[in-house]
Design a protein around this motif. Structure first.
Motif, short mmCIF file in Angstrom:
data_model
loop_
_atom_site.label_atom_id
_atom_site.label_comp_id
_atom_site.label_asym_id
_atom_site.label_seq_id
_atom_site.Cartn_x
_atom_site.Cartn_y
_atom_site.Cartn_z
N THR A 95 -1.90 10.42 -33.69
CA THR A 95 -1.26 9.40 -32.86
C THR A 95 -2.03 8.10 -33.03
O THR A 95 -3.26 8.10 -32.93
CB THR A 95 -1.26 9.81 -31.38
N VAL A 96 -1.32 7.02 -33.30
CA VAL A 96 -1.96 5.72 -33.51
C VAL A 96 -1.44 4.74 -32.46
O VAL A 96 -0.22 4.58 -32.30
CB VAL A 96 -1.68 5.18 -34.92
N VAL A 97 -2.36 4.10 -31.74
CA VAL A 97 -2.00 3.09 -30.74
C VAL A 97 -2.30 1.71 -31.31
O VAL A 97 -3.42 1.45 -31.75
CB VAL A 97 -2.79 3.32 -29.43
N MET A 98 -1.30 0.85 -31.30
CA MET A 98 -1.47 -0.50 -31.84
C MET A 98 -0.88 -1.52 -30.87
O MET A 98 0.10 -1.23 -30.17
CB MET A 98 -0.75 -0.67 -33.18
N PRO A 99 -1.45 -2.73 -30.84
CA PRO A 99 -0.80 -3.81 -30.08
C PRO A 99 0.43 -4.31 -30.83
O PRO A 99 0.53 -4.13 -32.06
CB PRO A 99 -1.89 -4.89 -30.04
N ARG A 100 1.34 -4.93 -30.12
CA ARG A 100 2.56 -5.43 -30.77
C ARG A 100 2.24 -6.54 -31.78
O ARG A 100 3.09 -6.85 -32.64
CB ARG A 100 3.54 -5.94 -29.72
N SER A 101 1.05 -7.12 -31.70
CA SER A 101 0.65 -8.15 -32.65
C SER A 101 0.24 -7.57 -34.00
O SER A 101 0.04 -8.32 -34.96
CB SER A 101 -0.51 -8.97 -32.08
N ALA A 102 0.10 -6.26 -34.09
CA ALA A 102 -0.27 -5.64 -35.37
C ALA A 102 0.80 -5.92 -36.41
O ALA A 102 1.98 -6.05 -36.08
CB ALA A 102 -0.47 -4.14 -35.18
N PRO A 103 0.42 -6.02 -37.68
CA PRO A 103 1.42 -6.29 -38.72
C PRO A 103 2.51 -5.21 -38.75
O PRO A 103 2.22 -4.02 -38.65
CB PRO A 103 0.58 -6.25 -40.01
N SER A 112 5.57 6.17 -41.48
CA SER A 112 6.07 6.88 -42.66
C SER A 112 5.12 7.99 -43.09
O SER A 112 5.55 8.96 -43.74
CB SER A 112 6.29 5.89 -43.82
N ALA A 113 3.84 7.86 -42.73
CA ALA A 113 2.88 8.92 -43.03
C ALA A 113 3.00 10.10 -42.07
O ALA A 113 2.37 11.14 -42.28
CB ALA A 113 1.46 8.36 -42.98
N GLY A 114 3.80 9.92 -41.02
CA GLY A 114 4.02 11.01 -40.08
C GLY A 114 3.32 10.87 -38.76
O GLY A 114 3.43 11.77 -37.90
N ALA A 115 2.62 9.78 -38.55
CA ALA A 115 1.91 9.59 -37.29
C ALA A 115 2.88 9.15 -36.19
O ALA A 115 3.91 8.52 -36.46
CB ALA A 115 0.81 8.54 -37.44
N SER A 116 2.54 9.49 -34.96
CA SER A 116 3.24 8.95 -33.80
C SER A 116 2.60 7.62 -33.45
O SER A 116 1.39 7.57 -33.18
CB SER A 116 3.12 9.92 -32.62
N VAL A 117 3.37 6.53 -33.48
CA VAL A 117 2.83 5.20 -33.22
C VAL A 117 3.24 4.75 -31.83
O VAL A 117 4.43 4.74 -31.49
CB VAL A 117 3.31 4.19 -34.28
N ARG A 118 2.26 4.37 -31.02
CA ARG A 118 2.50 3.86 -29.67
C ARG A 118 2.11 2.39 -29.64
O ARG A 118 0.97 2.03 -30.02
CB ARG A 118 1.66 4.66 -28.66
N LEU A 119 3.01 1.53 -29.21
CA LEU A 119 2.76 0.09 -29.18
C LEU A 119 2.48 -0.37 -27.75
O LEU A 119 3.12 0.09 -26.80
CB LEU A 119 3.95 -0.67 -29.75
N THR A 120 1.53 -1.31 -27.61
CA THR A 120 1.18 -1.89 -26.31
C THR A 120 1.28 -3.40 -26.40
O THR A 120 1.38 -3.97 -27.48
CB THR A 120 -0.25 -1.49 -25.89
N ASP A 121 1.23 -4.05 -25.24
CA ASP A 121 1.40 -5.50 -25.21
C ASP A 121 0.25 -6.25 -25.85
O ASP A 121 0.42 -7.33 -26.41
CB ASP A 121 1.59 -5.99 -23.77
N PHE A 127 -6.53 -0.16 -26.28
CA PHE A 127 -7.76 0.60 -26.03
C PHE A 127 -7.63 1.44 -24.77
O PHE A 127 -8.10 2.58 -24.70
CB PHE A 127 -8.96 -0.35 -25.95
N SER A 128 -6.96 0.89 -23.76
CA SER A 128 -6.78 1.63 -22.51
C SER A 128 -5.92 2.88 -22.73
O SER A 128 -6.24 3.97 -22.24
CB SER A 128 -6.15 0.72 -21.47
N LEU A 129 -4.82 2.73 -23.47
CA LEU A 129 -3.95 3.87 -23.74
C LEU A 129 -4.66 4.91 -24.61
O LEU A 129 -4.53 6.12 -24.38
CB LEU A 129 -2.67 3.40 -24.43
N MET A 130 -5.42 4.44 -25.58
CA MET A 130 -6.19 5.37 -26.41
C MET A 130 -7.11 6.23 -25.55
O MET A 130 -7.21 7.45 -25.73
CB MET A 130 -7.02 4.60 -27.44
N THR A 131 -7.78 5.60 -24.59
CA THR A 131 -8.70 6.33 -23.72
C THR A 131 -7.95 7.35 -22.88
O THR A 131 -8.42 8.50 -22.70
CB THR A 131 -9.45 5.33 -22.81
#
Length: 319
Positions: A95-103, A112-121, A127-131
């Motif tokens: 599972t990968v958590v990224m901000p919406r500003s990520a490319p 596409s690699a199969g990870a679950s991607v979670r986006l935050t504002d 970092f909070s969601l990752m924790t």
């Protein structure tokens, strides 16, 4: 703090999973900067950045129970790509958590690699969601607050020390500080006379602010360079940089984007602004050090699209 034996162990562990990237003299950059320049082309690494090293080192260190739980990471782009791709190769759910500003491209590759991607504002929210996900049972693969990850990134410095000619100064980009911590550990052991300089962009300057404050502090992020945008460094990376690094230089986003264009024009490599920032900083190092400087640049990644760079160039009025 980690030591050279940790980096050597990481190198042995990840061999066969990652690329030993080229270390080459750059005639074009040498002409541009007026001093001899050697580049470590880590943008040719698997997943397009050095991050594959630390992610692989950590994944290979996990117990069966930790692997079975699945892994989680927070990322401004490159760490997420690396974890997603390397976890898939090693049959671990990510599972990968990224901000919406990520490319957008980083999000697409991770998915596409199969990870679950979670986006935050924003990055703080990421970092909070990752924790929270870690607390719910996922195994954390932190981008910089982990000695195993630091040792994995340090294999860049181990190879640089072995493959480069004579160097006086090495420049390394800083986000959370894992790369420079690992590289500095390796270089201090193998080439103790080499000065090591960190480089950040304005608005992603968590390490320079930590050094000024005497320890990690939260920073407000405003840089376009999401791959350097850590909301704070860790005590682990702060300790390494405070002990091993000569200074940390901060450059404007505009100059980092110009550096990306200069790397394309003069070095013939397509790097992201997280690596482009090294060139304006290198000019300052040359001015400070003076005669006899021989530069080494860790070209950390190339995961910026042509569209991204064209848009930033237009924004800053660059040609």
């Amino acid at each position: 703090m980690i030591g050279i034996t940790d980096v050597e162990a990481a190198a042995e562990r990840i061999a066969g999973h990652v690329v030993r990237t080229p270390t080459v003299p750059s005639p074009g950059l040498s002409a541009l900067l007026g001093v001899p320049v050697t580049a470590k082309l880590e943008l040719l690494q698997r997943t397009g950045s050095f991050k594959a090293r630390g992610a692989t080192a950590k994944l290979l260190s996990l117990s069966e129970a930790e692997r079975a739980a699945g892994v989680v990471a927070v990322s401004g782009g490159n760490h997420g790509i690396a974890l997603a791709v390397m976890a898939a190769a090693l049959h671990v759910k990510a599972t990968v958590v990224m901000p919406r500003s990520a490319p957008e491209r980083a999000v697409e590759i991770a998915q596409s690699a199969g990870a679950s991607v979670r986006l935050t504002d924003d990055m703080a929210g990421a970092f909070s969601l990752m924790t929270r996900l870690r607390d719910e049972g996922l195994t954390l693969v932190h981008p910089f607050d982990d000695p195993v990850v630091l040792a994995g990134q340090g294999t860049v410095g181990l190879e640089f020390a072995e493959d480069a000619g004579d160097l006086t100064d090495v420049l390394v980009s800083i986000g959370g500080g894992a790369l420079i911590s690992g590289v500095a550990t390796a270089l201090r052991a193998r080439r103790p006379d080499v000065r090591i300089w960190g480089v950040e962009t304005e608005g992603a300057d968590a390490m320079s602010r930590a050094l000024a404050a005497g320890g990690p502090v939260p920073v407000a992020l405003s840089s376009i360079v999401s791959t350097l945008s850590a909301p704070s460094v860790s005590q682990l990376t702060y300790d390494h940089v405070a002990a091993l690094v000569t200074d940390v230089l901060v450059v404007p986003d505009r100059d980092a984007v110009q550096g990306t264009l200069d790397l394309a024009d003069h070095a013939k490599v397509w790097a992201e602004p997280a690596a482009g920032c090294l060139l304006p900083a290198a000019r300052r190092v040359v001015e400070r050090v003076g005669e006899g400087v021989r530069l080494g640049l860790v070209v950390c990644g190339g995961n910026a699209t042509t569209g991204d760079v064209m848009a930033w160039s237009e924004r800053f009025g660059l040609r």
